[in-house]
Design a protein around this motif. Structure first.
Motif, PDB file in Angstrom:
ATOM      1  N   VAL A 117      11.049  -5.795 -44.215  1.00 56.79           N
ATOM      2  CA  VAL A 117       9.815  -6.524 -43.950  1.00 56.79           C
ATOM      3  C   VAL A 117       9.651  -6.687 -42.443  1.00 56.79           C
ATOM      4  CG1 VAL A 117       8.452  -8.564 -44.550  1.00 56.79           C
ATOM      5  CG2 VAL A 117      10.322  -7.827 -46.058  1.00 56.79           C
ATOM      6  N   LEU A 118       8.477  -6.343 -41.934  1.00 59.55           N
ATOM      7  CA  LEU A 118       8.191  -6.450 -40.511  1.00 59.55           C
ATOM      8  C   LEU A 118       6.912  -7.250 -40.299  1.00 59.55           C
ATOM      9  CD1 LEU A 118       8.901  -3.186 -41.222  1.00 59.55           C
ATOM     10  CD2 LEU A 118       9.177  -3.172 -38.743  1.00 59.55           C
ATOM     11  N   ALA A 119       6.790  -7.874 -39.133  1.00 60.05           N
ATOM     12  CA  ALA A 119       5.540  -8.558 -38.765  1.00 60.05           C
ATOM     13  C   ALA A 119       5.330  -8.421 -37.265  1.00 60.05           C
ATOM     14  CB  ALA A 119       5.587 -10.026 -39.158  1.00 60.05           C
ATOM     15  N   ARG A 120       4.037  -8.468 -36.875  1.00 63.42           N
ATOM     16  CA  ARG A 120       3.693  -8.275 -35.465  1.00 63.42           C
ATOM     17  C   ARG A 120       2.284  -8.804 -35.209  1.00 63.42           C
ATOM     18  NH1 ARG A 120       5.011  -4.134 -31.364  1.00 63.42           N
ATOM     19  NH2 ARG A 120       3.214  -3.849 -30.003  1.00 63.42           N
ATOM     20  N   PRO A 121       2.032  -9.402 -34.025  1.00 56.61           N
ATOM     21  CA  PRO A 121       0.660  -9.769 -33.679  1.00 56.61           C
ATOM     22  C   PRO A 121      -0.160  -8.518 -33.403  1.00 56.61           C
ATOM     23  CG  PRO A 121       2.117 -10.153 -31.817  1.00 56.61           C
ATOM     24  CD  PRO A 121       2.993  -9.762 -32.962  1.00 56.61           C
ATOM     25  N   VAL A 122      -1.421  -8.519 -33.831  1.00 50.24           N
ATOM     26  CA  VAL A 122      -2.284  -7.349 -33.684  1.00 50.24           C
ATOM     27  C   VAL A 122      -3.688  -7.791 -33.269  1.00 50.24           C
ATOM     28  CG1 VAL A 122      -1.015  -6.026 -35.414  1.00 50.24           C
ATOM     29  CG2 VAL A 122      -2.991  -7.396 -36.095  1.00 50.24           C
ATOM     30  N   ARG A 123      -4.514  -6.841 -32.874  1.00 50.15           N
ATOM     31  CA  ARG A 123      -5.919  -7.096 -32.573  1.00 50.15           C
ATOM     32  C   ARG A 123      -6.776  -6.827 -33.800  1.00 50.15           C
ATOM     33  NH1 ARG A 123      -7.162  -9.038 -27.209  1.00 50.15           N
ATOM     34  NH2 ARG A 123      -5.187  -8.816 -26.098  1.00 50.15           N
ATOM     35  N   GLU A 124      -7.882  -7.530 -33.881  1.00 54.36           N
ATOM     36  CA  GLU A 124      -8.675  -7.547 -35.104  1.00 54.36           C
ATOM     37  C   GLU A 124      -9.445  -6.256 -35.374  1.00 54.36           C
ATOM     38  OE1 GLU A 124     -11.155 -11.102 -37.124  1.00 54.36           O
ATOM     39  OE2 GLU A 124     -12.049 -10.324 -35.276  1.00 54.36           O
ATOM     40  N   CYS A 125      -9.774  -5.504 -34.348  1.00 52.91           N
ATOM     41  CA  CYS A 125     -10.662  -4.353 -34.515  1.00 52.91           C
ATOM     42  C   CYS A 125      -9.931  -3.041 -34.810  1.00 52.91           C
ATOM     43  CB  CYS A 125     -11.543  -4.195 -33.278  1.00 52.91           C
ATOM     44  SG  CYS A 125     -12.788  -5.498 -33.115  1.00 52.91           S
ATOM     45  N   TYR A 126      -8.665  -3.127 -35.190  1.00 56.11           N
ATOM     46  CA  TYR A 126      -7.874  -1.920 -35.405  1.00 56.11           C
ATOM     47  C   TYR A 126      -7.200  -1.917 -36.767  1.00 56.11           C
ATOM     48  CZ  TYR A 126      -8.708  -0.887 -30.571  1.00 56.11           C
ATOM     49  OH  TYR A 126      -9.338  -0.604 -29.397  1.00 56.11           O
ATOM     50  N   ASP A 127      -7.003  -0.717 -37.303  1.00 55.23           N
ATOM     51  CA  ASP A 127      -6.226  -0.506 -38.514  1.00 55.23           C
ATOM     52  C   ASP A 127      -4.867   0.056 -38.132  1.00 55.23           C
ATOM     53  OD1 ASP A 127      -8.104  -1.288 -40.464  1.00 55.23           O
ATOM     54  OD2 ASP A 127      -9.127   0.639 -40.302  1.00 55.23           O
ATOM     55  N   LEU A 128      -3.885  -0.257 -38.943  1.00 53.54           N
ATOM     56  CA  LEU A 128      -2.527   0.235 -38.740  1.00 53.54           C
ATOM     57  C   LEU A 128      -2.217   1.347 -39.734  1.00 53.54           C
ATOM     58  CD1 LEU A 128       0.346  -0.265 -37.415  1.00 53.54           C
ATOM     59  CD2 LEU A 128       0.825  -1.577 -39.475  1.00 53.54           C
ATOM     60  N   HIS A 129      -1.564   2.404 -39.271  1.00 51.01           N
ATOM     61  CA  HIS A 129      -1.150   3.500 -40.139  1.00 51.01           C
ATOM     62  C   HIS A 129       0.340   3.755 -39.959  1.00 51.01           C
ATOM     63  CE1 HIS A 129      -5.277   4.628 -41.297  1.00 51.01           C
ATOM     64  NE2 HIS A 129      -5.565   4.140 -40.112  1.00 51.01           N
ATOM     65  N   VAL A 130       1.027   3.903 -41.065  1.00 52.92           N
ATOM     66  CA  VAL A 130       2.460   4.176 -41.040  1.00 52.92           C
ATOM     67  C   VAL A 130       2.687   5.658 -40.794  1.00 52.92           C
ATOM     68  CG1 VAL A 130       4.592   4.165 -42.376  1.00 52.92           C
ATOM     69  CG2 VAL A 130       2.971   2.266 -42.602  1.00 52.92           C
ATOM     70  N   ARG A 131       3.441   5.970 -39.781  1.00 50.50           N
ATOM     71  CA  ARG A 131       3.790   7.363 -39.519  1.00 50.50           C
ATOM     72  C   ARG A 131       5.098   7.751 -40.191  1.00 50.50           C
ATOM     73  NH1 ARG A 131       1.844   8.545 -33.262  1.00 50.50           N
ATOM     74  NH2 ARG A 131       0.218   9.961 -33.912  1.00 50.50           N
ATOM     75  N   GLY A 132       5.957   6.796 -40.404  1.00 55.61           N
ATOM     76  CA  GLY A 132       7.196   7.133 -41.093  1.00 55.61           C
ATOM     77  C   GLY A 132       8.255   6.072 -40.926  1.00 55.61           C
ATOM     78  N   VAL A 133       9.282   6.175 -41.755  1.00 56.57           N
ATOM     79  CA  VAL A 133      10.451   5.302 -41.658  1.00 56.57           C
ATOM     80  C   VAL A 133      11.691   6.175 -41.812  1.00 56.57           C
ATOM     81  CG1 VAL A 133      10.277   4.732 -44.125  1.00 56.57           C
ATOM     82  CG2 VAL A 133      11.615   3.262 -42.603  1.00 56.57           C
ATOM     83  N   TRP A 134      12.700   5.891 -41.003  1.00 55.17           N
ATOM     84  CA  TRP A 134      13.925   6.680 -40.977  1.00 55.17           C
ATOM     85  C   TRP A 134      15.127   5.773 -41.235  1.00 55.17           C
ATOM     86  CZ3 TRP A 134       9.595   7.690 -38.429  1.00 55.17           C
ATOM     87  CH2 TRP A 134       9.131   9.025 -38.366  1.00 55.17           C
ATOM     88  N   ARG A 135      16.081   6.292 -41.978  1.00 59.78           N
ATOM     89  CA  ARG A 135      17.306   5.579 -42.329  1.00 59.78           C
ATOM     90  C   ARG A 135      18.459   6.178 -41.526  1.00 59.78           C
ATOM     91  NH1 ARG A 135      19.577   6.125 -48.518  1.00 59.78           N
ATOM     92  NH2 ARG A 135      21.229   4.526 -48.483  1.00 59.78           N
ATOM     93  N   GLU A 136      19.253   5.324 -40.912  1.00 64.75           N
ATOM     94  CA  GLU A 136      20.402   5.789 -40.162  1.00 64.75           C
ATOM     95  C   GLU A 136      21.536   4.793 -40.323  1.00 64.75           C
ATOM     96  OE1 GLU A 136      19.279   6.064 -36.107  1.00 64.75           O
ATOM     97  OE2 GLU A 136      19.221   3.904 -35.802  1.00 64.75           O
ATOM     98  N   ASP A 137      22.719   5.141 -39.854  1.00 66.04           N
ATOM     99  CA  ASP A 137      23.853   4.244 -39.960  1.00 66.04           C
ATOM    100  C   ASP A 137      23.558   2.940 -39.236  1.00 66.04           C
ATOM    101  OD1 ASP A 137      25.239   6.139 -41.362  1.00 66.04           O
ATOM    102  OD2 ASP A 137      26.376   6.871 -39.632  1.00 66.04           O
TER     103      ASP A 137
END
Length: 202
Positions: A117-137
């Motif tokens: 689970v992640l959270a972050r402050p953002v600006r109202e006029c934009y959409d967020l798109h996930v580019r990817g998630v990577w698993r590592e040690d």
């Protein structure tokens, strides 16, 4: 200048650099993005359920342990929930967005599944798109990009919101101690370099 005309100007110029999400649990797309070879050390995870929420203001959506009592809210951060004990240590804020995020996390079948689970402050006029998630040690790395919302979307250029993103994985990772996250100001270019502890170079 009225918000709508600023919004159209921003859409035409594509110059702003913040991120925002739709205000409900939903899917985000990866735009067919592939990280450049050698950029990441981990294995890309493609099998996950995604939940996203957006809340007005800059208050945290969740926190571990005692909530900070200083005057500055800290909406950013991450937590990895791999068991019922982990979940018991996480508190969710009041409000519809946090409740939706909490419901998504609590629907996890701990033992065979886990949630980042992640959270972050953002600006109202934009959409967020996930580019990817990577698993590592020892942890995970994520990559996101931002895109202006439709020109007729009601928003204020200067308004700030809080975005929450949850990845539900069909596995449980032991000893997660680190998190890296890259946030690019454009989905058309290369992402920002990933840094430790959820930061970026911007």
């Amino acid at each position: 200048m009225p918000d709508w005309s600023r919004r159209r100007a921003l859409h035409a110029l594509g110059t702003a650099t913040a991120v925002s999400l739709a205000g409900c649990i939903g899917d985000s797309d990866s735009d067919g993005f592939e990280e450049p070879p050698g950029r990441r050390r981990g294995e890309r995870v493609t099998d996950y359920d995604l939940g996203t929420v957006r809340a007005a203001g800059a208050d945290p959506l969740f926190w571990e342990g005692e909530r900070a009592t200083d005057d500055e809210p800290r909406p950013g951060g991450y937590t990895y929930v791999a068991s019922e004990d982990d979940l018991a240590a996480v508190s969710f804020a009041d409000g519809d967005a946090a409740a939706e995020l909490a419901a998504f996390v609590r629907a996890t079948d701990f033992g065979s599944e886990s949630v980042l689970v992640l959270a972050r402050p953002v600006r109202e006029c934009y959409d967020l798109h996930v580019r990817g998630v990577w698993r590592e040690d020892g942890g995970f790395e994520t990559s996101f990009c931002s895109r202006l919302r439709a020109a007729d979307a009601a928003c204020s250029r200067d308004a700030e919101q809080t975005v929450g993103v949850a990845f539900r994985f069909p596995f449980v990772e032991d000893d997660v101690t680190s998190m890296g996250s890259g946030w690019s100001s454009s989905c058309d270019g290369r992402p920002e370099p990933v840094t430790a502890d959820g930061g970026d170079d911007s």
